[in-house]
Enzyme design. Sequence first.
Site, PDB file in Angstrom:
ATOM      1  N   HIS A 147      87.022  24.330 -75.878  1.00 59.66           N
ATOM      2  CA  HIS A 147      88.043  25.302 -75.453  1.00 59.66           C
ATOM      3  C   HIS A 147      88.848  24.737 -74.281  1.00 59.66           C
ATOM      4  O   HIS A 147      90.076  24.820 -74.250  1.00 59.66           O
ATOM      5  CB  HIS A 147      87.397  26.609 -74.958  1.00 59.66           C
ATOM      6  N   LYS A 153      80.592  43.067 -82.035  1.00 58.65           N
ATOM      7  CA  LYS A 153      79.868  41.800 -82.072  1.00 58.65           C
ATOM      8  C   LYS A 153      78.965  41.699 -80.846  1.00 58.65           C
ATOM      9  O   LYS A 153      79.419  41.928 -79.725  1.00 58.65           O
ATOM     10  CB  LYS A 153      80.903  40.665 -82.065  1.00 58.65           C
ATOM     11  N   ARG A 193      89.653  22.437 -85.374  1.00 60.47           N
ATOM     12  CA  ARG A 193      88.608  21.410 -85.311  1.00 60.47           C
ATOM     13  C   ARG A 193      88.564  20.574 -86.569  1.00 60.47           C
ATOM     14  O   ARG A 193      88.342  19.380 -86.541  1.00 60.47           O
ATOM     15  CB  ARG A 193      87.234  22.069 -85.112  1.00 60.47           C
ATOM     16  N   SER A 228      80.852  27.873 -80.000  1.00 61.89           N
ATOM     17  CA  SER A 228      80.013  28.626 -79.057  1.00 61.89           C
ATOM     18  C   SER A 228      78.723  29.083 -79.744  1.00 61.89           C
ATOM     19  O   SER A 228      77.655  29.075 -79.135  1.00 61.89           O
ATOM     20  CB  SER A 228      80.756  29.852 -78.530  1.00 61.89           C
TER      21      SER A 228
HETATM   22  O1  PNS Z   1      86.863  32.683 -80.575  1.00 62.03           O
HETATM   23  P1  PNS Z   1      87.100  33.465 -81.834  1.00 62.03           P
HETATM   24  O2  PNS Z   1      86.080  34.554 -81.996  1.00 62.03           O
HETATM   25  O3  PNS Z   1      87.208  32.576 -83.052  1.00 62.03           O
HETATM   26  O4  PNS Z   1      88.537  34.170 -81.638  1.00 62.03           O
HETATM   27  C1  PNS Z   1      89.095  34.955 -82.656  1.00 62.03           C
HETATM   28  C2  PNS Z   1      90.297  35.776 -82.153  1.00 62.03           C
HETATM   29  C3  PNS Z   1      89.923  36.574 -80.915  1.00 62.03           C
HETATM   30  C4  PNS Z   1      91.425  34.849 -81.809  1.00 62.03           C
HETATM   31  C5  PNS Z   1      90.695  36.696 -83.328  1.00 62.03           C
HETATM   32  O5  PNS Z   1      89.555  37.337 -83.819  1.00 62.03           O
HETATM   33  C6  PNS Z   1      91.715  37.764 -82.942  1.00 62.03           C
HETATM   34  O6  PNS Z   1      92.868  37.458 -82.717  1.00 62.03           O
HETATM   35  N1  PNS Z   1      91.255  39.029 -82.860  1.00 62.03           N
HETATM   36  C7  PNS Z   1      92.055  40.152 -82.473  1.00 62.03           C
HETATM   37  C8  PNS Z   1      92.281  41.109 -83.642  1.00 62.03           C
HETATM   38  C9  PNS Z   1      93.515  40.728 -84.432  1.00 62.03           C
HETATM   39  O7  PNS Z   1      94.591  40.549 -83.909  1.00 62.03           O
HETATM   40  N2  PNS Z   1      93.311  40.656 -85.762  1.00 62.03           N
HETATM   41  C10 PNS Z   1      94.361  40.378 -86.719  1.00 62.03           C
HETATM   42  C11 PNS Z   1      94.410  38.933 -87.111  1.00 62.03           C
HETATM   43  S1  PNS Z   1      95.525  38.721 -88.434  1.00 62.03           S
END
Ligand code: PNS
Length: 159
Positions: free
Chosen positions: A18, A42, A91, A128
């Site tokens: 990150h 979660k 990645r 993570s």
């Molecule tokens: O570190 P992560 O858990 O892979 O991050 C994922 C994250 C937070 C970037 C993604 O889950 C997100 O943007 N969540 C917010 C909800 C949202 O906007 N959902 C619609 C996506 S199309």
Amino acid sequence: MVRRVVCPGSFDPVTNGHLDIIGRTSRLYDEVVVAVLINIEKKSLFTVEERIEMLQEVTKEYGNVRVEKFHGLLVDFAKQQGIPTIVKGLRAVSDFDYELQMAQLNYRMSGVETLFMSTNPEYSFLSSSRLKEIARYGGDVSGLVPDLVLRLLVERLRG
Ligand code: PNS
């Protein structure tokens, strides 16, 4: 005009992967807003406040990184903050399907753009969740997270 970008994620906890993306992004933009998702569904190892504190500490050397939390849709947060662009680290090809779909949906919903940055190959295997699993069973994760995070991770997992 201030060029702002958002780097979103769960950051439970922040890894060197990150940090690599955040640091490289901070050299391209005036301000990077690291957005920590509040996800009550979660189960997390660290609270949102703990994750924010860790992120603030390990990004302070960049000088142009602000850490915030958000819930709901990322694009709503971005709009509310006046941020037109999301940066995501990729990645491997396996990340691409999922990330592409999310980028397209986010653009469709709001016009907010997503730019992908290739992860430093040194960290392309890192996540993570894998990190927590290794640390939980006593594996060595030094070099994969900042020292501060390593200390807190070991402390938390050893209870
Ligand atoms: O570190 P992560 O858990 O892979 O991050 C994922 C994250 C937070 C970037 C993604 O889950 C997100 O943007 N969540 C917010 C909800 C949202 O906007 N959902 C619609 C996506 S199309």
